[in-house]
Write a protein that holds these residues in place. Structure first.
Motif, PDB file in Angstrom:
ATOM      1  N   TYR A 125       0.827  -1.207   0.000  1.00 35.73           N
ATOM      2  CA  TYR A 125       0.000   0.000   0.000  1.00 35.73           C
ATOM      3  C   TYR A 125       0.863   1.259   0.000  1.00 35.73           C
ATOM      4  CZ  TYR A 125      -4.503  -2.302   0.544  1.00 35.73           C
ATOM      5  OH  TYR A 125      -5.636  -3.032   0.322  1.00 35.73           O
ATOM      6  N   THR A 126       1.926   1.261   0.788  1.00 33.10           N
ATOM      7  CA  THR A 126       2.794   2.435   0.845  1.00 33.10           C
ATOM      8  C   THR A 126       3.464   2.684  -0.497  1.00 33.10           C
ATOM      9  OG1 THR A 126       3.237   2.008   3.174  1.00 33.10           O
ATOM     10  CG2 THR A 126       4.760   3.478   2.023  1.00 33.10           C
ATOM     11  N   ARG A 127       3.988   1.610  -1.091  1.00 35.49           N
ATOM     12  CA  ARG A 127       4.656   1.739  -2.383  1.00 35.49           C
ATOM     13  C   ARG A 127       3.695   2.222  -3.465  1.00 35.49           C
ATOM     14  NH1 ARG A 127      10.351   1.302  -2.475  1.00 35.49           N
ATOM     15  NH2 ARG A 127      10.999  -0.206  -0.915  1.00 35.49           N
ATOM     16  N   ALA A 128       2.459   1.693  -3.445  1.00 38.06           N
ATOM     17  CA  ALA A 128       1.499   2.065  -4.486  1.00 38.06           C
ATOM     18  C   ALA A 128       1.064   3.521  -4.341  1.00 38.06           C
ATOM     19  CB  ALA A 128       0.296   1.137  -4.428  1.00 38.06           C
ATOM     20  N   VAL A 129       0.739   3.928  -3.120  1.00 36.14           N
ATOM     21  CA  VAL A 129       0.225   5.282  -2.896  1.00 36.14           C
ATOM     22  C   VAL A 129       1.318   6.327  -3.138  1.00 36.14           C
ATOM     23  CG1 VAL A 129      -0.721   6.856  -1.178  1.00 36.14           C
ATOM     24  CG2 VAL A 129      -1.557   4.499  -1.304  1.00 36.14           C
ATOM     25  N   TYR A 130       2.551   5.996  -2.731  1.00 33.45           N
ATOM     26  CA  TYR A 130       3.639   6.972  -2.849  1.00 33.45           C
ATOM     27  C   TYR A 130       4.676   6.535  -3.881  1.00 33.45           C
ATOM     28  CZ  TYR A 130       1.630   8.607   1.531  1.00 33.45           C
ATOM     29  OH  TYR A 130       0.773   9.069   2.484  1.00 33.45           O
ATOM     30  N   SER A 131       4.232   5.858  -4.937  1.00 31.83           N
ATOM     31  CA  SER A 131       5.172   5.316  -5.920  1.00 31.83           C
ATOM     32  C   SER A 131       5.991   6.411  -6.598  1.00 31.83           C
ATOM     33  CB  SER A 131       4.428   4.488  -6.974  1.00 31.83           C
ATOM     34  OG  SER A 131       3.465   5.291  -7.647  1.00 31.83           O
TER      35      SER A 131
END
Length: 753
Positions: free
Chosen positions: A240-246
């Motif tokens: 989720y972190t990687r996707a939201v702040y990619s």
């Protein structure tokens, strides 16, 4: 009376288009109940006899399915329920109660709606969620996510290419995350969030571009994703972190770079500590690679290109040992001779700067197939048509084996228990014991009523089993011999007779012995005569490239179909062994002339009757010298380009010329489209076009291989979808020669000139 089993076979008149229905002799008891078997011989499928019971005094009641053939098996709700799916529907076996329950909806599907296995599924590791491919068109489908009970479902992927073998999803090892491919882009979701309105928008759950083959879950719950040539690692808790702040953090941590771009058809696998990787390119070359865990290029440890023999295809599977070194299972599928497997591992000592490693050939019994790894990765189970074997993976030691007959499906219940679904029984095998425990019969050809208990008794292998109608469970019968089969009591007599329905080889009848005399067929569809099925010819053009031939031959063998292969002289000279495979498989072989030249382009040579005669004769003679068979007196000009004069010359030589309904577009390459703007059509689009234009006597051409160009996919690779779509449309598939004979007999007008 005539409605007795119409509920069971209600779709037979409308959809029983792909094989024949045969009833086994009905057996009667004193309570006016019958046992009867139904065998559906269906192209591309196992043929088996399913056992049913029904009451003659309750004609509106649904028949009860008693046996359950394990076409597909999966475990639900953390292993508490064994789920069996086949052409008759879905059955659930309760492990605790030992009872078998068939869903009512399954009883209406005795004749399936398509000629292949039941819809392919992907069940989550914990057995709480199921992703199912549901057909929406000739080559299109949607993927539906449902909970294990089946009462709640939602569309996960609205439109995707239909597949009878794969679901474009990947489950995390703990079932908490589901990766799916939609329009060439990869997304993730929590399965239960798909049913909530508070879930993040899909664009915020994007991983990146790529096919579902571009992602792989390690057992350590790390997602490995390949984008072009870069290999990324994404721990499950960072998704989720990687996707939201990619835009700020990137897709993931780069752990390696490939020396070439990854394609959607490539396959890869990574060990738990993401230090080693296997990659199979073009389903032909297998690589063993060291991952640097940085943006550096991977280190090459081993590679080998497996060159299939004529008529042979190869599949690969990686099994990771607990020491992080792979076993690569290589299965050769040989047309007409089944499959045979080999397995290799490597002498990899995990040195910091390893050089090339040597493969180690592993010893396995001959003709073993389909390895399945235990949940903890310690063991594998595979079979060879008569026995199942358990091998300890890390030291490749056989720890158990059991005779079980031909296995249809099997799966691990836990690290020491395997469910074995054979042609005759489904059993549960603790690998520490010598004999599996019988659960229920898969099929039944011999059956009777026990006069003492009133229960059905069947013979499976050499043993007798009894069905307890109260508990819904099976157990060893209390008798040494099959009870007497009765076909008459004081009220009725039952027997088999002819059927007026062409899709049924016979029909069960009941004769009333009390009241008004009457003899009736037991179900409505058998009394309805269907019109003759229209026919089409499926033809394959072999110019100068054999790509796809092995897969085509395997699919045709699976469906028990004979097709027409138009063989060009150039193909014959380049691929003599492959030509022999086509001929010995019993397919009709016809002429595609001795050269690939466009016969309508007369620059440089004269195309007259003598030229056509000589070209056909040369191809005919070379074919006979190579194969020992004669060519059928059918032909078409290269690329289907001819003139009335050319066809007249061929007729003078004794050849009938075929013309397809439309020129094949499966030879149009991406390069042609880029240069000339010619319309490019994917294999799925081609199948939709073909099935939308079918008429009685259509000739459907498929090209083998493409020289001098490339495509994103090939029609011959989607042959199972094409065959399924044609049969679904209500057509029989025959050879071009059969169409020609029908045309000469005046039965119909076909595209043979």
């Amino acid at each position: 009376m005539k409605r007795l089993i119409s509920g069971l076979l209600v779709t037979a008149a409308a959809a029983g288009l792909y094989g024949e229905i045969t009833f086994s002799t009905p057996v009667l008891n004193s309570r006016n109940e019958i046992l009867f078997g139904v065998t559906h011989s269906q192209p591309g499928e196992f043929s088996y006899t399913a056992l049913f019971s029904a009451g003659l005094d309750t004609p509106d009641a649904q028949p009860l399915q008693l046996t359950c053939f394990p076409e597909q098996m999966s475990l639900l709700n953390n292993g508490s329920v064994l789920r069996i799916k086949n052409r008759y529907g879905i059955s659930l076996y309760s492990v605790a109660a030992g009872s078998l329950m068939h869903t009512p909806a399954g009883l209406t599907e005795a004749v399936p709606s398509r000629p292949v296995s039941p819809a392919v599924e992907s069940v989550s590791p914990d057995g709480k969620w199921i992703c199912t491919v549901k057909k929406t068109g000739s080559s299109t489908a949607q993927v539906v996510l449902q909970n294990a009970s089946g009462y709640t479902e939602t569309v996960l992927i609205p439109e995707t290419e239909l597949s009878y073998t794969d679901v474009p999803v990947r489950w995390s090892p703990d079932s908490s995350i589901l990766i799916y491919e939609k329009n060439g882009t990869l997304y993730f979701t929590e399965p239960d969030s798909m049913f909530k309105s508070s879930q993040l928008p899909e664009y915020m759950r994007e991983i990146g571009r790529g096919s579902i083959n571009a992602v792989y879950w390690t057992a350590s719950k790390n997602l490995i994703y390949i984008s072009h040539d870069l290999i990324y690692r994404i721990p499950i808790f960072e998704l989720y972190t990687r996707a939201v702040y990619s835009n700020f953090t990137g897709i993931g941590s780069i752990i390696g770079r490939l020396p070439f771009p990854f394609t959607g058809s490539d396959q890869f696998s990574v060990n738990n500590n993401f230090s080693r990787m296997t990659l199979v390119s073009d389903n032909r070359t297998v690589y063993y690679l060291q991952l640097p865990r940085s943006a550096a290029f991977v280190r090459h440890l081993f590679s080998e290109t497996i060159t299939p023999d004529a008529g042979e295809s190869v599949t690969f599977k990686t099994l990771w040992k607990t020491d992080g070194i792979p076993v690569i299972w290589i299965q050769r599928n040989i047309v007409g001779n089944g499959a045979i497997s080999t397995a290799i591992t490597f002498n990899d000592d995990y040195s910091p700067e390893p050089g090339p490693v040597m493969p180690v050939q592993l010893q396995i019994p001959p003709q073993t197939v389909s390895p399945v790894q235990s949940p903890d990765g310690s063991y594998i189970c595979f079979h060879d048509g008569s026995a199942a074997y358990i091998y300890q993976l890390v030291n490749w030691r056989k720890t158990a084996s059991v005779l079980c007959g031909r296995l249809i499906s099997y799966l691990w219940a836990d690290n020491t228990t395997v469910y074995l679904g054979s042609e005759t029984t489904v059993s549960r095998w603790n690998i520490d014991t010598t004999e599996p425990k019988f659960l229920f019969p898969s099929a039944a050809t011999e059956y009777a009523w026990d006069s003492t208990t009133g229960n059905p008794v069947v013979q499976a292998d050499s043993s007798l089993y009894e069905y307890d109608r109260v508990s819904g469970s099976w157990h060893p019968a209390g008798t040494d011999s099959l009870p007497e089969k009765n076909v008459q009591n004081t009220s009725y007599r039952v027997f088999l007779g002819s059927s007026p329905n062409q899709d049924f080889t016979n029909a069960p009848y009941v004769r009333s012995l009390t009241g008004p005399a009457a003899t009736k067929i037991l179900y409505t569809p058998a009394g309805k005569e269907l019109p003759s099925r229209p026919k089409i010819a499926l033809v394959f053009d072999a110019f100068d490239n054999a790509d796809g031939l092995a897969a085509v031959l395997r699919i045709l063998e699976r469906y028990s179909l004979k097709a027409t292969f138009f063989i060009n002289g150039e193909f014959l000279r380049r691929y003599p062994a492959e030509t022999v495979c086509i001929a010995t498989a019993g397919h009709e072989c016809a002429s595609l002339f001795y050269t690939t030249a466009d016969l309508t382009d007369t620059d440089g040579f004269l195309v007259d009757e003598a030229f056509i005669r000589q070209g056909l004769a040369r191809n005919e003679d070379e074919f006979f010298a190579t194969t020992g068979f004669e060519l059928a007196l059918l032909w078409h000009a290269p690329f289907y380009r001819d003139t009335p004069e050319i066809r007249k010359a061929a007729a003078a030589a004794g050849y009938a010329t075929i013309q397809p309904d439309f020129l094949p577009a499966d030879t149009i390459t991406l390069e042609q489209t880029a240069v000339s703007g010619t319309e490019y059509m994917s294999a799925a689009n081609l199948i939709e076009q073909i099935t939308g234009s079918l008429t009685n006597g259509s000739v459907i051409p498929v090209s083998l291989g493409i020289s001098g160009g490339s495509r994103s996919d090939y029609l011959y690779d989607k042959l199972d979808l094409l065959i399924g779509a044609i049969l679904d449309a209500g057509y029989d598939i025959v050879t071009a020669g059969t169409l020609n004979r029908l045309e000469l007999s005046g039965a119909d007008t076909y595209q043979i000139e």
